[in-house]
Design an enzyme around this catalytic site. Structure first.
Site, PDB file in Angstrom:
ATOM      1  N   ASP A 117       0.866  -1.176   0.000  1.00  0.00           N
ATOM      2  CA  ASP A 117       0.000   0.000   0.000  1.00  0.00           C
ATOM      3  C   ASP A 117       0.906   1.230   0.000  1.00  0.00           C
ATOM      4  O   ASP A 117       1.906   1.265   0.718  1.00  0.00           O
ATOM      5  CB  ASP A 117      -0.864  -0.012   1.267  1.00  0.00           C
ATOM      6  CG  ASP A 117      -2.262   0.502   1.029  1.00  0.00           C
ATOM      7  OD1 ASP A 117      -2.382   1.601   0.473  1.00  0.00           O
ATOM      8  OD2 ASP A 117      -3.218  -0.183   1.411  1.00  0.00           O
ATOM      9  N   ASP A 219      -3.187   4.733  -2.531  1.00  0.00           N
ATOM     10  CA  ASP A 219      -4.291   5.256  -1.728  1.00  0.00           C
ATOM     11  C   ASP A 219      -4.853   6.540  -2.343  1.00  0.00           C
ATOM     12  O   ASP A 219      -4.104   7.391  -2.845  1.00  0.00           O
ATOM     13  CB  ASP A 219      -3.721   5.560  -0.329  1.00  0.00           C
ATOM     14  CG  ASP A 219      -4.783   5.805   0.714  1.00  0.00           C
ATOM     15  OD1 ASP A 219      -5.519   4.871   1.041  1.00  0.00           O
ATOM     16  OD2 ASP A 219      -4.858   6.952   1.206  1.00  0.00           O
ATOM     17  N   GLU A 282      -6.660   3.405  -5.916  1.00  0.00           N
ATOM     18  CA  GLU A 282      -7.939   3.495  -5.201  1.00  0.00           C
ATOM     19  C   GLU A 282      -8.661   4.740  -5.693  1.00  0.00           C
ATOM     20  O   GLU A 282      -8.197   5.869  -5.481  1.00  0.00           O
ATOM     21  CB  GLU A 282      -7.719   3.603  -3.687  1.00  0.00           C
ATOM     22  CG  GLU A 282      -9.049   3.577  -2.939  1.00  0.00           C
ATOM     23  CD  GLU A 282      -9.034   4.232  -1.573  1.00  0.00           C
ATOM     24  OE1 GLU A 282      -9.940   3.973  -0.786  1.00  0.00           O
ATOM     25  OE2 GLU A 282      -8.113   5.032  -1.299  1.00  0.00           O
ATOM     26  N   HIS A 343     -11.113  -2.864   3.450  1.00  0.00           N
ATOM     27  CA  HIS A 343     -11.080  -2.467   4.868  1.00  0.00           C
ATOM     28  C   HIS A 343     -11.872  -1.191   5.161  1.00  0.00           C
ATOM     29  O   HIS A 343     -11.893  -0.736   6.303  1.00  0.00           O
ATOM     30  CB  HIS A 343      -9.621  -2.283   5.284  1.00  0.00           C
ATOM     31  CG  HIS A 343      -8.957  -1.174   4.530  1.00  0.00           C
ATOM     32  ND1 HIS A 343      -8.697  -1.244   3.176  1.00  0.00           N
ATOM     33  CD2 HIS A 343      -8.538   0.051   4.921  1.00  0.00           C
ATOM     34  CE1 HIS A 343      -8.140  -0.111   2.786  1.00  0.00           C
ATOM     35  NE2 HIS A 343      -8.028   0.686   3.827  1.00  0.00           N
ATOM     36  N   ASP A 344     -12.475  -0.600   4.143  1.00  0.00           N
ATOM     37  CA  ASP A 344     -13.265   0.621   4.334  1.00  0.00           C
ATOM     38  C   ASP A 344     -14.756   0.391   4.144  1.00  0.00           C
ATOM     39  O   ASP A 344     -15.541   1.334   4.288  1.00  0.00           O
ATOM     40  CB  ASP A 344     -12.828   1.700   3.311  1.00  0.00           C
ATOM     41  CG  ASP A 344     -11.387   2.115   3.481  1.00  0.00           C
ATOM     42  OD1 ASP A 344     -10.911   2.161   4.628  1.00  0.00           O
ATOM     43  OD2 ASP A 344     -10.731   2.399   2.451  1.00  0.00           O
TER      44      ASP A 344
HETATM   45  C1  GLC Z   1      -8.092   5.280   1.861  1.00  0.00           C
HETATM   46  C2  GLC Z   1      -7.893   4.112   2.780  1.00  0.00           C
HETATM   47  C3  GLC Z   1      -8.584   4.391   4.080  1.00  0.00           C
HETATM   48  C4  GLC Z   1      -7.971   5.623   4.686  1.00  0.00           C
HETATM   49  C5  GLC Z   1      -8.017   6.795   3.710  1.00  0.00           C
HETATM   50  C6  GLC Z   1      -7.131   7.912   4.149  1.00  0.00           C
HETATM   51  O1  GLC Z   1      -9.415   5.460   1.529  1.00  0.00           O
HETATM   52  O2  GLC Z   1      -8.351   2.951   2.170  1.00  0.00           O
HETATM   53  O3  GLC Z   1      -8.511   3.321   4.969  1.00  0.00           O
HETATM   54  O4  GLC Z   1      -8.633   5.959   5.870  1.00  0.00           O
HETATM   55  O5  GLC Z   1      -7.560   6.419   2.439  1.00  0.00           O
HETATM   56  O6  GLC Z   1      -5.793   7.554   3.999  1.00  0.00           O
END
Ligand code: GLC
Length: 548
Positions: A117, A219, A282, A343-344
């Site tokens: 990541d 991310d 992402e 995980h979100d």
């Molecule tokens: C992304 C991650 C998430 C995090 C956010 C801020 O969306 O997947 O878990 O809180 O970025 O870094």
């Protein structure tokens, strides 16, 4: 009814390399490990690298091709690792750089890949860069972050909101300016327009690529560049009070700016300096915008994450349509991908129920494109309710009334029926699910009807049948709750039929002579049955038919 002889996707298009020339991230399956929750190797209640290492045989047995590990860098953990204070280290909670090298070596030894990541949009407020940046207005790193004078009345410079609630701007009394943070105030956004920032971050990527990592999950890629004029975001007409406060505005100036593609292309160039490395971005955007992240002539992300199966209602017609729209929107050479959870997001088994989660597994693993599996979904793990006083996720803490905590989908992996589900010898950082004695890897491995073995057999089918790995996707018209499609590669042809409803039904396409054998079914007893002309389906049933 469509004539299937005129299927929209043919294998003669130049976009498809000849079989055999596909890359690992196209043919393979990605598995997301949330390291805090996967396996604890040192008995402190939090998962770590040693823990992951000790479970690699499991991942290999399952048929995983690439392991994506959520952040393991040094971090104050304000956002559980997505607030990085050193891009080239390992948090002691997770282990050492030697543990990392060992993990990478063992992953490679098993023929698998490791995807790290990478969080380029923001650092931790404890990162030395930010400590310097906030120390004075004339510090050389001042311009590494997004500092701005207040509005004339002293308010923040514009109306931009934080995803985690409240204003996106934090006042710094020492230097008399605001800084912007798309997430927590402990996660200041970097200024990616600054070439020094670009250099530093690209070097951080090189550091890991030199160590041998095979790629990055990047991310919040669509957040990386903001409007140069800092214009106010417009109100969102669809906002409703049960939504996160961030949804009050449409982030048209704070996200998805045209210049972001130059940054993504820079990152891509770094990857291209190496052999067969990749990045997944992402990106939570509608399809037409999402596909722009493949870049011009594919100079962008290899896989802009396609979150449609997470975002759409569990409705056969809507999903079938979205798959077509996505296939139609992909640029030449753009490779598709699918995912049910991360995980979100609430877990798929909680969202659609246990029975439909099996249908979802068949869908995920038979669509065209790279699937990503979130740890635990392969045993049907559900969201675990966590009492308000124990909530740890800042998103949940900041907006307590909105039920937005992500802790429920981050609970420890359920390995066996021993205390703490075999995850740790100590009390885990988040509670294990109450049902762990019944639902765990060990129990499911013994049960041919289990979710785990359904996943494993689907993965095996992908591995053995090129039709699923690289074949064409040919939609077959269906009605109401049924979704159907063929996957085809040369003479190998399969029909996938999914019943997204709970009631029994028939599927009888008028223009397709179905003749074949059920080779895989969510009801394993039906495997081996010959089908001709029509298929009868139980509620919540999904099947794969090998066509003659
Ligand atoms: C992304 C991650 C998430 C995090 C956010 C801020 O969306 O997947 O878990 O809180 O970025 O870094």
């Amino acid at each position: 009814m469509m004539n299937l002889a005129l299927a929209p996707y043919t294998s003669t298009l130049p976009v498809r390399p000849a079989p055999g020339s596909y890359l690992w991230w196209q043919e393979g399956l990605i598995y997301q490990v949330y390291p805090r929750s996967f396996m604890d190797g040192n008995g402190d209640g939090v998962g770590d690298l040693q823990g992951i290492l000790s479970r690699l045989d499991y991942l290999q047995w399952l048929g995983v091709d690439a392991v994506w590990v959520s952040p393991i860098y040094p971090s104050p953990m304000a956002d559980f690792g997505y607030d990085i204070s050193d891009y080239t280290g390992v948090h002691p909670l997770f282990g050492t750089i030697q543990d990392f090298d060992r993990l990478l070596e063992e992953i490679h030894r098993r023929g698998m890949k490791l995807i790290l990541d990478f969080v380029p949009n923001h650092t931790s407020d404890q990162h030395p860069w930010f400590l310097e940046s906030r120390s004075s207005r004339d510090n050389p790193k001042r311009d590494w972050y997004l500092w701005h004078d207040p509005a004339p009345n002293g308010n923040p410079p514009n109306n931009w909101l934080s995803v985690f609630g409240g204003s996106g701007w934090e006042w710094d009394s020492t230097t008399g300016q605001y800084y912007y943070h798309a997430f927590l105030k402990e996660q200041p956004d970097l200024n990616w327009r600054n070439p020094e920032v670009q250099q530093a971050m690209l070097d951080a990527m090189r550091y890991w690529l030199d160590r041998g990592v095979d790629g990055f999950r990047v991310d919040v890629m669509w957040h990386m560049i903001k409007d140069a004029q800092w214009r106010n975001n417009p109100p969102n007409p669809d906002y409703r009070p049960h939504l996160a406060t961030y949804e009050q505005l449409l982030p048209v100036y704070s996200t998805d700016q045209p210049e972001v593609h130059q940054i993504v292309a820079m990152m891509r160039q770094v990857l291209d300096e190496y052999n067969e490395r990749m990045m997944i971005g992402e990106i939570y955007l509608p399809i037409n915008k999402l596909v722009t992240y493949y870049g011009t002539n594919n100079n962008g992300a290899h896989l802009p994450f396609n979150f449609q199966l997470i975002a759409l209602p569990w409705n056969a017609r809507q999903i079938a349509l979205a798959v077509d729209q996505y296939e139609g929107a992909l640029p030449m050479g753009g490779w598709p991908n699918w995912v049910l959870g991360n995980h979100d997001q609430p877990r798929i088994a909680s969202r659609v129920g246990k029975a439909q989660a099996r249908v979802a597994a068949v869908l995920l693993l038979t669509l065209r494109g790279t699937p990503t599996v979130y740890y635990g979904d392969e045993i049907g793990m559900r969201d675990v309710p966590i009492a308000p006083e124990f909530v740890q996720d800042p998103q949940g803490i900041n907006m307590p009334d909105l039920n937005l905590s992500r802790d429920p989908e981050r609970t420890p992996m359920q390995w066996d029926d021993s205390p703490n589900a075999g995850f740790s010898t100590a009390g885990p950082w988040l509670p294990v699910a109450d049902n762990y004695r019944r639902e765990n890897v060990k129990v499911q491995r013994e049960n041919p009807n289990s979710m785990l073995l359904l996943y494993r057999r689907l993965i095996a089918l992908r591995r053995t049948e090129p039709a699923f790995r690289i074949g064409d996707y040919i939609p077959v018209p269906a009605e109401v709750n049924v979704m159907a499609y063929m996957r085809e590669c040369g003479v190998s042809r399969f029909l996938v039929v999914l019943n997204l409803g709970h009631g029994t039904c028939f599927f009888m396409p008028s223009n397709l002579e179905i003749e074949g054998t059920i080779v895989l079914d969510t009801i394993p007893e039906r495997e081996g049955i010959a089908v001709k002309r029509r298929v009868s389906l139980n509620g919540d049933e999904a099947m794969v038919v090998k066509l003659k």
